[in-house]
Design an enzyme around this catalytic site. Structure first.
Site, PDB file in Angstrom:
ATOM      1  N   ARG A  71      -9.372  -4.412 -48.641  1.00 52.09           N
ATOM      2  CA  ARG A  71      -9.127  -4.504 -47.188  1.00 52.09           C
ATOM      3  C   ARG A  71      -9.127  -3.109 -46.541  1.00 52.09           C
ATOM      4  NH1 ARG A  71      -9.148  -9.633 -44.580  1.00 52.09           N
ATOM      5  NH2 ARG A  71      -7.834  -8.667 -43.008  1.00 52.09           N
TER       6      ARG A  71
ATOM      7  N   TYR B   2     -13.264 -20.943 -44.131  1.00 53.94           N
ATOM      8  CA  TYR B   2     -12.666 -20.526 -42.861  1.00 53.94           C
ATOM      9  C   TYR B   2     -11.754 -21.593 -42.258  1.00 53.94           C
ATOM     10  CZ  TYR B   2     -15.401 -16.181 -42.495  1.00 53.94           C
ATOM     11  OH  TYR B   2     -15.927 -14.922 -42.680  1.00 53.94           O
TER      12      TYR B   2
ATOM     13  N   ASN C 295     -19.095  -8.172 -38.247  1.00 55.51           N
ATOM     14  CA  ASN C 295     -18.277  -7.128 -38.889  1.00 55.51           C
ATOM     15  C   ASN C 295     -18.562  -6.964 -40.378  1.00 55.51           C
ATOM     16  OD1 ASN C 295     -16.956  -9.363 -39.853  1.00 55.51           O
ATOM     17  ND2 ASN C 295     -14.956  -8.884 -38.943  1.00 55.51           N
TER      18      ASN C 295
END
Ligand code: DAT
Ligand code: MG
Length: 151
Positions: free
Chosen positions: A87, A51, A114
């Site tokens: 995605r 990240y 999520n």
């Protein structure tokens, strides 16, 4: 048609909620091929590498603490347009904006929970696959159904 690889993580919320099978099923039935899969604990170091692009964002500390809070299931999927197909199957980042029929739209209500990660583009995919998997953990095999999935 170009064959791509992408990294998927069923995040700690997906594993804890018993949704890992459902999430993997949805990705698997697109026709993309699973070439790597493991349950693992993400370390602080791996989380910060994964990240890194979000390091300066206000949500970063919460994101790292969430992704390291409990095991994830990491997968590498391969096939035509693997990045964008994954995605699309996941839905938008914020489950509140994700369409019904997507993983995040059907199972999530909160941006910070999520359920799934999928690489954003080919460059990220290559970097993330090698962060999470050694080459020796990826298996090259052919499926007898392939001719019914790709022309
Ligand atoms: P994605 O996971 O769809 O690629 P991203 O790369 O922009 O989204 O962000 C990584 C994760 O960080 C995302 O899945 C959830 C969290 N996140 C992003 N934006 C956020 C925000 N504004 N508030 C809280 N969490 C956020
Ligand atoms: Mg992202």
């Amino acid at each position: 048609m170009t064959t791509e690889r992408t990294l998927v993580l069923v995040k700690p919320d997906g594993v804890q909620r018993g949704l890992a099978g459902e999430i993997i099923t949805r990705l698997e039935r697109t026709g993309l091929q699973i070439i790597g899969l493991k349950l693992m604990q993400v370390s602080e170091e791996l989380a910060s590498q994964h990240y890194g692009e979000h390091r300066d964002k206000p949500f970063y500390p919460g994101l790292v603490s969430f992704i390291t809070s409990s095991p994830v299931i990491a997968l590498v999927l391969e096939g035509p347009s693997a990045v964008s197909t994954t995605r699309k199957t996941m839905g938008a980042t914020n489950p509140a904006d994700s369409s019904p029929g997507t993983i995040r739209g059907d199972f999530g209500v909160d941006m910070g929970r999520n359920l799934i990660h999928g690489s954003a583009n080919l460059e990220d995919a290559a970097r993330e696959v090698s962060l999470f998997f050694d080459d020796s953990e990826l298996t090259d095999y052919s499926r007898s159904t392939q001719q019914w999935i790709v022309e």
